[in-house]
Design an enzyme around this catalytic site. Structure first.
Site, mmCIF file in Angstrom:
data_model
loop_
_atom_site.group_PDB
_atom_site.id
_atom_site.type_symbol
_atom_site.label_atom_id
_atom_site.label_comp_id
_atom_site.label_asym_id
_atom_site.label_seq_id
_atom_site.Cartn_x
_atom_site.Cartn_y
_atom_site.Cartn_z
ATOM 1 N N ARG A 102 -24.375 -54.745 -36.559
ATOM 2 C CA ARG A 102 -22.993 -55.200 -36.515
ATOM 3 C C ARG A 102 -22.068 -54.030 -36.217
ATOM 4 O O ARG A 102 -22.322 -52.903 -36.633
ATOM 5 C CB ARG A 102 -22.568 -55.772 -37.878
ATOM 6 C CG ARG A 102 -23.240 -57.094 -38.187
ATOM 7 C CD ARG A 102 -22.821 -57.607 -39.536
ATOM 8 N NE ARG A 102 -22.982 -56.575 -40.550
ATOM 9 C CZ ARG A 102 -22.366 -56.569 -41.716
ATOM 10 N NH1 ARG A 102 -21.528 -57.527 -42.012
ATOM 11 N NH2 ARG A 102 -22.577 -55.611 -42.579
ATOM 12 N N SER A 166 -30.107 -47.739 -41.643
ATOM 13 C CA SER A 166 -30.879 -48.069 -42.849
ATOM 14 C C SER A 166 -32.373 -47.854 -42.678
ATOM 15 O O SER A 166 -33.172 -48.805 -42.696
ATOM 16 C CB SER A 166 -30.583 -49.511 -43.236
ATOM 17 O OG SER A 166 -29.207 -49.690 -43.252
ATOM 18 N N ASP A 220 -27.805 -47.957 -45.998
ATOM 19 C CA ASP A 220 -27.130 -49.202 -46.405
ATOM 20 C C ASP A 220 -26.959 -49.323 -47.922
ATOM 21 O O ASP A 220 -25.965 -49.875 -48.406
ATOM 22 C CB ASP A 220 -27.826 -50.452 -45.838
ATOM 23 C CG ASP A 220 -29.315 -50.522 -46.135
ATOM 24 O OD1 ASP A 220 -29.872 -49.558 -46.679
ATOM 25 O OD2 ASP A 220 -29.936 -51.565 -45.810
HETATM 26 C C1 GLC Z 1 -36.019 -49.701 -45.693
HETATM 27 C C2 GLC Z 1 -35.388 -48.369 -45.306
HETATM 28 C C3 GLC Z 1 -34.240 -48.019 -46.220
HETATM 29 C C4 GLC Z 1 -33.264 -49.179 -46.316
HETATM 30 C C5 GLC Z 1 -33.999 -50.448 -46.731
HETATM 31 C C6 GLC Z 1 -33.079 -51.658 -46.818
HETATM 32 O O1 GLC Z 1 -36.641 -49.559 -46.914
HETATM 33 O O2 GLC Z 1 -36.348 -47.351 -45.355
HETATM 34 O O3 GLC Z 1 -33.564 -46.873 -45.754
HETATM 35 O O4 GLC Z 1 -32.260 -48.866 -47.244
HETATM 36 O O5 GLC Z 1 -35.019 -50.722 -45.793
HETATM 37 O O6 GLC Z 1 -32.475 -51.944 -45.612
#
Ligand code: GLC
Length: 478
Positions: A102, A166, A220
């Site tokens: 997004r 993320s 995230d």
């Molecule tokens: C995966 C990623 C992590 C993220 C999570 C949720 O575990 O390694 O960085 O926070 O997904 O999206």
């Protein structure tokens, strides 16, 4: 009397061979239907004692991760802390971390008010997930260009971008970090080991955008915690339970033993990357899911908990039952349950939530998958397995949260609001209740101190708040 002892002995031997088989996947004696269901109940059940063990192991992995020793928890310093509510300014926020990304325009009024004026959402096709890094970042950059054009953002004004990425990233400062490993099905080449901010900047340059500076690179969970704490000061843990799973919390600098730089700050948010936690009661089915994933051996907790994997766990269990002639005695089912990864968490939720007398929704679902000659007994079994899979997920998620809360507050004296984002927590029927029950079994009435609260779509806004706090430290006016 003697024969009863012999019978008990046989049952014991039978059960032991079952437990062993969970780890070897080699059941010599073909068990009956009832026994096999009991076996599944047993291997998917997470007892309160097991939850306590998980908490203990979490703590030792946290100690190791924070000191820079070998650990399944990377415990990554985020170079930022919780919000104080006065952060102010206008930012472009890019939120990239799963099956879609997004781009948003976020306006913070400095009094806790957040105004999101434009949101564009893009689905990330397999071609980008599995292509080259350049293609992937070009696709992201094109989304940024579109929102700028749509909102007449001049290419002359200097603007700041808050970048939520993320994936496991070793941050080297607030706006730089190297990707350690791809997760959640991504394999795009040439990105692991690189600074993702540099890659984004290069893609922006290629597309002709020169006036955008990445002010903050944010996980995230960190965005979720910061966004929630903007309005809820007692929020001290941010969690994502969606396609992937992870958490972060505010840690005392003195505890971050691997931190080598001088800092006047007392606390900093640590991104735990808990999806990679691996001290877990693993079943043969988890081994199977792991072996066929894009990153075998990594993200073991994530593969037992998160939305990307619950459908696949259900599929491998049912596939095994078909092999053993214990469910769906029809050829058509073999095809339906052979496709990896053709089952989603939404499917598991639909099956579990079907409360019609004859499980008609399950029937419709199976028929769509091409399964014929479906019996009520098979549908009930499918529902039962779905419940086992989701309940284990919720208990593991609750144990992980409990571990972080007890780390911060060992006697659970204070109230802790846990800001949780992600579709699993938001949409899976009864998921929060299962987590609350697990916390109750651990802490009895004291579990009321742990408040699980949804923090919807917080990560992009949180990243903008972090960008604003960076700007205010640098005295940049927006
Ligand atoms: C995966 C990623 C992590 C993220 C999570 C949720 O575990 O390694 O960085 O926070 O997904 O999206």
């Amino acid at each position: 009397m003697k024969s009863r002892f012999v019978a008990l002995g046989l049952i014991l031997i039978f059960n032991l061979s079952f437990i062993a088989s969970a780890f070897t996947y080699d059941i010599k004696t073909q068990p009956g239907y009832e026994e096999f269901i009991k076996y599944l109940d047993k291997i998917f059940f997470v007892s309160t004692d097991e939850m306590k063990n998980i908490i203990k192991d979490f703590h030792s992995e946290m100690v190791n991760g924070l000191s820079g020793s070998n650990s399944s928890l990377k415990m990554i310093p985020s170079f930022t802390d919780r919000a104080n509510g006065t952060e102010k300014g206008k930012f472009i926020a890019l939120d990239f971390g799963g099956t879609n990304f997004r781009v948003m325009l976020v306006d913070l009024d400095g009094k806790g008010g957040v105004f999101v004026s434009s949101v564009d959402k893009y689905v990330i096709d397999k071609q980008y997930m599995e292509g080259t890094g350049e293609q992937l970042f070009d696709f992201i950059a094109s989304g940024i260009k579109k929102i700028m054009e749509k909102n007449n953002i001049s290419s002359h004004n200097q603007l700041e971008l808050a970048f939520t990425f993320s994936f496991p990233v070793e941050q080297t400062n607030i706006a730089a970090g190297r990707l350690l490993i791809w997760v959640k099905g991504f394999t795009a080449s040439g990105v692991v080991g690189k600074d993702v901010v540099v890659m984004l900047n290069e893609a922006l340059k290629r597309i002709g955008i020169k006036n955008l500076k990445v002010a903050a690179l944010v996980n995230d969970t960190v965005g979720t915690l910061v966004a929630k704490s903007y309005t809820e000061p007692s929020c001290d843990i941010g969690v994502v339970l969606g396609t992937g799973t992870n958490a972060c919390y505010s840690e005392k600098m003195v505890n971050i033993k691997k931190w080598r730089e001088i800092s006047d700050k007392e606390t900093m948010i640590v991104n735990m990357e808990w999806g990679n936690f691996n001290k877990l009661p693993i079943t043969v089915y988890d081994k199977n899911v792991d072996a066929t994933s894009s990153n075998p051996g990594a993200q073991r907790l994530e593969k037992m908990v998160s939305g990307m994997f619950l459908g696949e766990i259900l599929r491998v269990v049912v596939h095994d039952l078909i092999d053993r002639n214990l469910i769906f005695q029809d050829e058509s089912a073999i095809n339906a349950f052979s496709n990896h990864p053709d089952f989603t968490t939404q499917d598991v939720a639909l099956i579990e939530a079907d409360n019609t007398d004859n499980l008609e929704n399950v029937e419709v679902f199976l028929a769509k998958k091409g399964v014929k000659n479906i019996t009520l007994e098979s549908k009930k079994l499918l529902k039962h397995i779905s419940k086992l899979v989701s309940c284990r997920s919720a208990k593991l998620a609750a144990s992980s949260i409990a571990a972080v809360v007890l780390w911060i507050d060992p006697e659970l004296k204070n109230k802790h609001v846990i800001g949780i984002d992600g579709s699993l927590f938001e949409k899976y029927p009864g998921y929060k209740e299962m987590m609350d029950d697990a916390l109750k079994s651990l802490f009895k009435e004291n579990s009321e101190h742990i408040v699980l609260e949804q923090a919807k779509d917080g990560s992009g806004v949180g990243a903008a708040i972090i960008a604003a706090s960076v700007a205010s430290t640098n005295n940049i006016k927006h």
